[in-house]
Design a protein around this motif. Structure first.
Motif, PDB file in Angstrom:
ATOM      1  N   GLU A   1      69.519-109.066  70.803  1.00 55.19           N
ATOM      2  CA  GLU A   1      68.063-109.189  70.892  1.00 55.19           C
ATOM      3  C   GLU A   1      67.346-108.298  69.883  1.00 55.19           C
TER       4      GLU A   1
ATOM      5  N   THR B   1      66.116-116.372  68.793  1.00 56.29           N
ATOM      6  CA  THR B   1      65.966-115.702  70.088  1.00 56.29           C
ATOM      7  C   THR B   1      65.057-116.498  71.018  1.00 56.29           C
TER       8      THR B   1
ATOM      9  N   LYS C   1      66.096-118.270  74.641  1.00 53.58           N
ATOM     10  CA  LYS C   1      65.390-117.984  75.896  1.00 53.58           C
ATOM     11  C   LYS C   1      64.805-119.249  76.517  1.00 53.58           C
ATOM     12  N   ASP C   2      64.549-120.275  75.688  1.00 52.78           N
ATOM     13  CA  ASP C   2      63.960-121.515  76.199  1.00 52.78           C
ATOM     14  C   ASP C   2      65.004-122.499  76.715  1.00 52.78           C
TER      15      ASP C   2
ATOM     16  N   ARG D   1      73.563-116.384  77.025  1.00 53.89           N
ATOM     17  CA  ARG D   1      72.550-116.307  75.960  1.00 53.89           C
ATOM     18  C   ARG D   1      73.172-115.765  74.665  1.00 53.89           C
TER      19      ARG D   1
END
Length: 469
Positions: A134, A147, A151-152, A162
């Protein structure tokens, strides 16, 4: 072999998973991974003979961590090299079902998890490499898109999933090497997540980041919406890289050629990145220079305007103070005269202002005429220069013609002399011919005389012969 390669740790490990995670140290610590050409060799540390010199024991944590880093670096080398070779031979876009590509992500996951600090939660300890990844968007703005996409994604529920999705998107974007280099260069940020002797904190991490540049020649395409990245088990398949220690080394030459080609591709890709960086920096420098020049000009204009306004303000203050002072001191009957003088002064100021405007207009006209004259002078100078160049070329041509004329005259002279010599020779030949003709005539005459004498002698002989009988 599967007992030596543990599955990926989950955020909420059970007792069985903790036991499997502990078995990871069997592969990383109790074995040493070495490279033999294009293959992998595993040797137990107990079988490695030690020298008499004092060395760190196998139970030393620093020695074990160093061995783990070396093993992971060798595995990353083999994985990246095998992936590049197989992908180039395959000649198509790779997807998530391609086995060498799956093994590459497993090895990268092990590299990113090496030396992670454990974060305690109410369910136990959690080790996830999503936290360091991140940070990349803070170092490289282009990574913010990846990123945000991770996250979506609706199917990802754990940090491990992730992180795996982030690795795949970075590879698709062909920026994985750039992002890893930017992350490794910020050791002060990584120290929050990794131990001091972790792979990402040591030289092996920088080497792996450099090896990742070669993957930019690969085209990959992943569809992660239907893929379960949270519960995948990351097991390294050693059978893809192992070979028998007694096997022949007949492919050593091919391995050297392949290594040279890999180095060539790496250098070309690195050169391309450096050229792109230099071009971007040069464009930024040009933009900054232009903006700096524009701001400097605007600042100079603003300073001149401020100076002019300050001068006008001072003049107005002086005039107003003078008028106020005169109004206070002078009698009331003189105010009308002063008002008249003030109106005359204003009228005179107006006339002076109009005269100044006319002079400025005349000056502008003169300046424009001067510019036109300068332009005409430049055009004349250019015309003169062109004519001088033409004159020089004509003089050169004239010199060439003169030289040609002298050469032709010399040749003509030579030809005249040859003609004279030929005429003299011809006359001599004619004289000799005449002499020879006269000689021939004399010879003919003498021949005739000899014939006559012969005939006379024959007739005399014929007359004498009968008389003798």
């Amino acid at each position: 072999m599967s007992a030596l390669t543990p599955p990926t740790d989950m955020p909420t490990p059970t007792t069985d998973k903790i036991t499997q995670a502990a078995m990871e140290t069997i592969y990383l610590c109790k074995f040493r991974v070495s490279m033999d050409g294009e293959w992998l060799c595993l040797r137990e540390l107990d079988d490695i003979s030690l020298t008499p010199d004092p060395e760190p024991t196998h139970e030393d944590p620093n020695y074990l961590m160093a061995n783990e880093r070396m093993n992971l670096m060798n595995m990353a080398k083999l994985s990246i090299k095998g992936l590049i070779e197989s992908a180039l031979n395959l000649g198509r876009t790779l997807d998530s079902d391609y086995a060498p590509l799956q093994q590459f992500f497993v090895v990268m996951e092990h590299c990113l998890k090496h030396g992670l600090k454990a974060k305690k939660t109410f369910l136990g300890q959690n080790k996830s490499f999503w936290g360091p990844l991140e940070l990349v968007e803070k170092l490289v703005p282009e990574a913010a898109e990846i990123t945000a996409s991770v996250k979506d994604l609706p199917g990802l529920k754990t940090p491990v999933g992730r992180g795996r999705a982030w690795l795949r998107l970075a590879l698709m974007q062909k920026k994985l090497s750039e992002y890893m280099k930017a992350l490794i260069n910020k050791k002060e940020l990584l120290s929050e997540f990794y131990e001091p002797n972790a792979l990402m904190m040591e030289e092996e991490g920088a080497i792996i980041a450099g090896l990742l540049v070669g993957l930019n020649v690969i085209d990959a395409n992943f569809c992660m919406k239907g893929e379960d990245l949270d519960s995948q088990v990351g097991v390294i398949d050693f059978s893809m890289y192992l070979k028998d220690g007694n096997s022949s080394k007949g492919s050593e030459g091919d391995g050297q050629i392949t290594a040279i080609l890999d180095q060539k591709n790496y250098v070309e890709e690195l050169n391309r990145h450096l050229n792109a960086t230099v071009n971007n920096l040069q464009a930024k420098v040009d933009t900054l220079e232009k903006s700096n020049t524009k701001l400097t000009e605007e600042l100079a204009v603003a300073n001149n305007r401020i100076i002019t306004l300050q001068e006008e303000m001072e003049r107005v203050k002086e005039e107003s103070s003078y008028i106020l002072e005169s109004n206070r001191k002078g009698p009331k009957q003189d105010r009308s005269a002063e008002g008249q003088a003030l109106s005359e002064a204003r009228k005179h100021l107006k006339e002076e202002t109009q005269l100044r405007l006319d002079v400025e207009k005349e000056l502008e006209i003169q300046i424009s005429m001067r510019q036109e004259m300068e332009l005409a002078m430049k055009m004349l100078e250019k015309d003169v220069c062109e004519k001088q160049d033409a004159l020089v070329s004509l003089r050169q041509q004239l010199d060439d013609l003169r030289a040609l004329k002298h050469e032709l005259a010399f040749k003509l002279q030579s030809s005249d002399l040859g003609v004279k010599q030929k005429s003299e020779l011809n006359s001599r030949l004619e004289e000799k011919t005449n002499q020879m003709a006269a000689t021939i005539k004399q010879l003919e005459q003498s021949e005739k005389d000899l014939v006559k004498q012969a005939k006379t002698l024959n007739s005399a002989a014929n007359k004498l012969i009968p008389k003798h009988h």
